[in-house]
Design an enzyme around this catalytic site. Structure first.
Site, PDB file in Angstrom:
ATOM      1  N   GLY A   1       0.835  -1.202   0.000  1.00 26.32           N
ATOM      2  CA  GLY A   1       0.000   0.000   0.000  1.00 26.32           C
ATOM      3  C   GLY A   1       0.862   1.240   0.000  1.00 26.32           C
ATOM      4  O   GLY A   1       1.115   1.850  -1.045  1.00 26.32           O
TER       5      GLY A   1
ATOM      6  N   ILE B   1      -9.382  -0.421  -5.397  1.00 28.64           N
ATOM      7  CA  ILE B   1      -9.325   0.404  -6.599  1.00 28.64           C
ATOM      8  C   ILE B   1     -10.671   1.089  -6.850  1.00 28.64           C
ATOM      9  O   ILE B   1     -11.680   0.432  -7.135  1.00 28.64           O
ATOM     10  CB  ILE B   1      -8.901  -0.446  -7.819  1.00 28.64           C
ATOM     11  CG1 ILE B   1      -7.581  -1.168  -7.525  1.00 28.64           C
ATOM     12  CG2 ILE B   1      -8.784   0.436  -9.064  1.00 28.64           C
ATOM     13  CD1 ILE B   1      -6.433  -0.287  -7.033  1.00 28.64           C
TER      14      ILE B   1
ATOM     15  N   CYS C   1       1.242  10.982 -11.453  1.00 33.24           N
ATOM     16  CA  CYS C   1      -0.234  10.974 -11.471  1.00 33.24           C
ATOM     17  C   CYS C   1      -0.763  11.293 -10.081  1.00 33.24           C
ATOM     18  O   CYS C   1      -1.719  12.062  -9.918  1.00 33.24           O
ATOM     19  CB  CYS C   1      -0.772   9.607 -11.886  1.00 33.24           C
ATOM     20  SG  CYS C   1      -0.160   9.021 -13.462  1.00 33.24           S
ATOM     21  N   LEU C   2      -0.133  10.675  -9.074  1.00 31.65           N
ATOM     22  CA  LEU C   2      -0.613  10.882  -7.699  1.00 31.65           C
ATOM     23  C   LEU C   2      -0.500  12.350  -7.295  1.00 31.65           C
ATOM     24  O   LEU C   2      -1.360  12.875  -6.585  1.00 31.65           O
ATOM     25  CB  LEU C   2       0.162   9.998  -6.720  1.00 31.65           C
ATOM     26  CG  LEU C   2      -0.051   8.484  -6.892  1.00 31.65           C
ATOM     27  CD1 LEU C   2       0.733   7.719  -5.837  1.00 31.65           C
ATOM     28  CD2 LEU C   2      -1.526   8.117  -6.814  1.00 31.65           C
TER      29      LEU C   2
ATOM     30  N   ARG D   1     -29.857  25.570  18.169  1.00 30.64           N
ATOM     31  CA  ARG D   1     -30.071  24.627  19.263  1.00 30.64           C
ATOM     32  C   ARG D   1     -29.922  25.337  20.614  1.00 30.64           C
ATOM     33  O   ARG D   1     -28.901  25.988  20.861  1.00 30.64           O
ATOM     34  CB  ARG D   1     -29.037  23.507  19.154  1.00 30.64           C
ATOM     35  CG  ARG D   1     -28.995  22.562  20.324  1.00 30.64           C
ATOM     36  CD  ARG D   1     -30.177  21.662  20.325  1.00 30.64           C
ATOM     37  NE  ARG D   1     -30.103  20.669  21.378  1.00 30.64           N
ATOM     38  CZ  ARG D   1     -31.122  19.899  21.725  1.00 30.64           C
ATOM     39  NH1 ARG D   1     -32.281  20.012  21.098  1.00 30.64           N
ATOM     40  NH2 ARG D   1     -30.979  19.005  22.689  1.00 30.64           N
TER      41      ARG D   1
ATOM     42  N   LEU E   1     -23.207  18.730  17.029  1.00 30.15           N
ATOM     43  CA  LEU E   1     -24.585  18.368  16.727  1.00 30.15           C
ATOM     44  C   LEU E   1     -25.155  17.373  17.740  1.00 30.15           C
ATOM     45  O   LEU E   1     -26.335  17.022  17.666  1.00 30.15           O
ATOM     46  CB  LEU E   1     -24.703  17.793  15.307  1.00 30.15           C
ATOM     47  CG  LEU E   1     -25.107  18.800  14.222  1.00 30.15           C
ATOM     48  CD1 LEU E   1     -23.977  19.763  13.924  1.00 30.15           C
ATOM     49  CD2 LEU E   1     -25.561  18.103  12.959  1.00 30.15           C
TER      50      LEU E   1
ATOM     51  N   GLU F   1      -4.061   7.909  -1.488  1.00 33.70           N
ATOM     52  CA  GLU F   1      -3.149   8.879  -2.115  1.00 33.70           C
ATOM     53  C   GLU F   1      -2.011   9.262  -1.176  1.00 33.70           C
ATOM     54  O   GLU F   1      -1.589  10.419  -1.142  1.00 33.70           O
ATOM     55  CB  GLU F   1      -3.920  10.140  -2.515  1.00 33.70           C
ATOM     56  CG  GLU F   1      -5.021   9.885  -3.485  1.00 33.70           C
ATOM     57  CD  GLU F   1      -4.525   9.798  -4.903  1.00 33.70           C
ATOM     58  OE1 GLU F   1      -3.403  10.256  -5.166  1.00 33.70           O
ATOM     59  OE2 GLU F   1      -5.252   9.249  -5.734  1.00 33.70           O
TER      60      GLU F   1
ATOM     61  N   THR G   1      -0.889   8.040   2.865  1.00 32.71           N
ATOM     62  CA  THR G   1      -1.526   8.300   4.161  1.00 32.71           C
ATOM     63  C   THR G   1      -0.935   9.583   4.751  1.00 32.71           C
ATOM     64  O   THR G   1       0.118  10.065   4.320  1.00 32.71           O
ATOM     65  CB  THR G   1      -1.265   7.150   5.154  1.00 32.71           C
ATOM     66  OG1 THR G   1       0.127   7.154   5.488  1.00 32.71           O
ATOM     67  CG2 THR G   1      -1.652   5.792   4.582  1.00 32.71           C
TER      68      THR G   1
END
Ligand SMILES: Cc1cc2nc3c(=O)[nH]c(=O)nc-3n(C[C@H](O)[C@H](O)[C@H](O)COP(=O)(O)OP(=O)(O)OC[C@H]3O[C@@H](n4cnc5c(N)ncnc54)[C@H](O)[C@@H]3O)c2cc1C
Lengths: 258, 388
Positions: free
Chosen positions: B139, B165, B241-242, B271, B342, B367, B369
């Protein structure tokens, strides 16, 4: 079919306005502008008619130099070219002056159809389109919610929005002018290609002075301001039944909301 | 109508054209994405019908020139990604993969025939692409990849598998990276339904649920010699490319963060707890809102500058790493804070917050870590690689 669409650049909706020091207009610095909402619908209608009948869509605007932005957006949406009549703001707070300026260019262009919005989101006169039609001696229809053309594009059948949900159907022969109501169609998105080509499309500037209209203004803005908000409240006493009855009465007679 | 946040008044720095592009994508997301995205997220389906619509508007490969691409600036491309990810990271992921990881390598490393065959179809959304670099056992360290591309006759035989992928099962064309006989890593275009190529979709993801993620398997998969992206020259080509995709992620993260901040701010003002006061009137809540807006603002400025550098051809891959690392990190923190603000409502999909928060967990990982980018930057600063 050659169509002129009149568009106006107005400050973006929901802007929190501040007044200028003389209270004669809003502070224009740092404002974001957009095409007047009805006018976008008018342009969309024009583009659809062009897709059906061929021809040309020409944008026409009276405004400051900054109105070039609105025109570029119109070109990005698909109009073929644009004309900007660059005018001083004081002159164009009178719809008749604007209509006269538009007429001058309409006579040069000689379109089959002129579309405008019903009203502008800033001054809200709702007069410019009608006045322009009258100056041109053209038939016109206002608050148009649907436009149908015959096969050859010589006559129009349009639906006008009346009060209480009524619609009126009107037939007109071209050349004609329509003022378009918002919601008549779904305005397209400006595609990236449209945005790229808009840069290269013709945008012609016309100088206000050259139209020879100066001095004809009949309306002048004296002052603008925010309404003074008067908060009034009242506690209705007595039993719940009595209070409810008084409240209903007030809602009917004083507030007129029932 | 969402108007974005612009605390530092950087809007005047964008050109009219850039603002028009942003408006188009924002309107598109408002009308076409937001009404349906929760359903797709819940059912774990990719809104594939939006592909052609996005293509028609020119969103795919928007910063590439020619072959039906819009030919826009990198700042425009960034703004597209920002707005798409305000909708959902899945759509931005789709657009990043299609544009930066499939069209870009074909455009950069492909032959004239490959470009003519694929780019117009990919730009028009008639074909979908995927990018296979990661493997089950490799990876963060793709240099170790096991996928082989063995020369055989005038073609190649691929063996190996690719993991995680994006678009795998919906792709017509896969850009696959494999090790050649000379030990060099190169890229190949493998068409769907090539014998020996199979894609299997991962189910049960908690993140990027509206995106398709698949495993790709190559078993004696024979491709012709034309399948080779002949301009590729080692892992460095894949990393190029990355860099493009990471750039788009840096912008996208701002969009997701703005969506979460928007929900949190509206919620905090409305709220009421304790003495019938909005929770926004408490200092602890204000501190959170201020942190969020501050980080969003810094991330925006970073993107803006990175975009301008990239348009001048001066953005380095390390600068892009810094952008990806920082912006995704703060976006995830913003999402978590918004979730917190929230309260219980933060965990249901009546609000977009939990969805963005889960999505951003993927964005943090893919892309490169967060920590891998730390190492990239550490090496950049010290000159000492600390990967091994
Ligand atoms: C939804 C989704 C979509 C994806 N889409 C694609 C795609 O389209 N194409 C593609 O090729 N890949 C894709 N990926 C894969 C993604 O790029 C990888 O998951 C990523 O590179 C990390 O690899 P890994 O999962 O094997 O984690 P690992 O590399 O095993 O890392 C696990 C952990 O160890 C840490 N770590 C690893 N090495 C070091 C080190 N040297 N020092 C310190 N810490 C280290 C990492 O930071 C991380 O925290 C996708 C992933 C997901 C989740």
């Amino acid at each position: 079919m050659k169509i002129v669409t009149c568009i106006k650049q107005v400050p973006e909706k929901d802007t929190r306005f501040e007044l200028n020091t003389e209270d004669s207009w809003i502070k224009e610095q740092d404002l974001t502008y957009e095409i007047n909402e009805c006018d976008e619908y008018a342009l969309e209608e024009a583009l659809r008619l062009k897709e059906k009948h061929g021809g040309e869509v020409v944008l026409l605007s009276v405004g400051s130099d900054l109105a070039e932005r609105a025109l570029r957006r119109g070109l990005a949406l698909g109009a073929d070219r644009a004309i900007l009549i660059v005018a001083p703001r004081e002159e164009i707070s009178d719809p008749l002056m604007v209509a006269r300026a538009l007429r001058a260019q309409a006579q040069v262009e000689q379109p089959d159809l002129i579309l405008t919005g019903v009203r502008s989101d800033d001054h809200a006169f709702a007069q410019t389109g009608t006045m322009l039609a009258e100056l041109l001696h053209w038939p016109h229809a206002t608050i148009v919610m649907k436009v149908e053309t015959d096969e050859v594009g010589k006559t129009l059948k349009v639906q006008r929005e009346l009060e209480a949900g009524l619609l009126e159907e009107v037939a007109l022969a071209l050349p004609a002018l329509l003022t378009i109501q918002q919601g008549i169609n779904q305005v397209r998105y400006a595609s990236l290609k449209g945005i790229m080509t808009a840069k290269k499309k013709e945008l012609r500037r016309v100088d206000w002075i050259s139209l020879g209209l100066s001095g004809g203004k009949k309306i002048q803005i004296e002052r603008i301001g925010f309404p003074k908000s008067e908060k009034k409240f009242e506690i209705i006493g007595g039993s719940p039944e009595h209070a409810a009855a008084v409240l209903v009465e007030k809602m009917k007679k004083e507030m007129k909301i029932l | 109508m969402f108007k974005g946040y612009d605390f530092m008044n950087i809007d005047p720095l964008f050109s009219d054209e850039e603002k028009m592009v942003r408006r188009t994508v924002r309107d598109f997301v408002e009308d076409r994405v937001l009404p349906i995205i929760e359903k797709h997220n819940r059912e774990a389906t990719f809104p594939i019908h939006l592909v052609k619509e996005m293509a028609q508007l020119g969103f795919l490969g928007a910063n590439l020139q020619g072959y039906g691409c819009a030919g826009m600036s990198n700042v425009c491309y960034g703004l597209i990604m920002q707005e798409l990810e305000r909708g959902d990271s899945s759509l931005r992921s789709f657009a990043s993969v299609q544009g930066s990881l499939v069209m870009y390598p074909i455009h950069t490393f492909g032959s004239k025939e490959q470009k003519q065959r694929w780019l117009p179809r990919l730009a028009a959304g008639e074909a979908i692409g995927c990018f296979g670099l990661t493997e089950p056992d490799f990876g963060s360290n793709p240099a170790g990849m096991l996928t082989r591309a063995h020369k055989s006759g005038d073609g190649y035989v691929l063996n190996g598998s690719k993991a995680w992928i994006t678009n795998g099962n919906v792709a017509d064309i896969a850009v696959v990276w494999g090790r050649c006989d000379d030990d060099k890593i190169r890229g190949f275009l493998v068409e769907k339904e090539t014998p020996g190529f199979e894609a299997r979709e991962y189910k049960n993801k908690w993140s990027l649920r509206a995106s398709v993620t698949s495993e790709l398997m190559f078993h004696d998969c024979r491709v012709s010699g034309d399948a080779l992206l002949s301009g590729t020259d080692g892992l460095r080509s894949a990393l190029m490319c990355l860099t493009q995709a990471r750039y788009s992620i840096a912008w996208g993260a701002v969009g997701a963060a703005m969506a979460c901040y928007h929900s949190a701010l509206e919620w905090a003002l409305q709220r009421k707890q304790f003495s019938n006061k909005p929770i926004a009137s408490h200092q602890l809540v204000q501190e959170k809102l201020v942190w969020m807006l501050t980080e969003i603002t810094k991330a925006q400025l970073l993107c803006y500058h990175l975009g301008r550098l990239k348009d001048q051809g001066r953005a380095t891959s390390a600068q892009v790493s810094l952008g990806k690392r920082n912006n995704v990190y703060v976006a995830l923190e913003v999402a978590r804070m918004a979730r917190d603000l929230l309260g219980a409502n933060g965990i249901v999909d009546d609000y977009p917050v939990f969805r963005h928060m889960c999505n951003l967990e993927t964005v943090k990982t893919y892309e490169g870590t967060h920590d891998i980018h730390t190492l990239v930057l550490g090496q950049e600063i010290t000159g000492i690689p600390a990967f091994e």
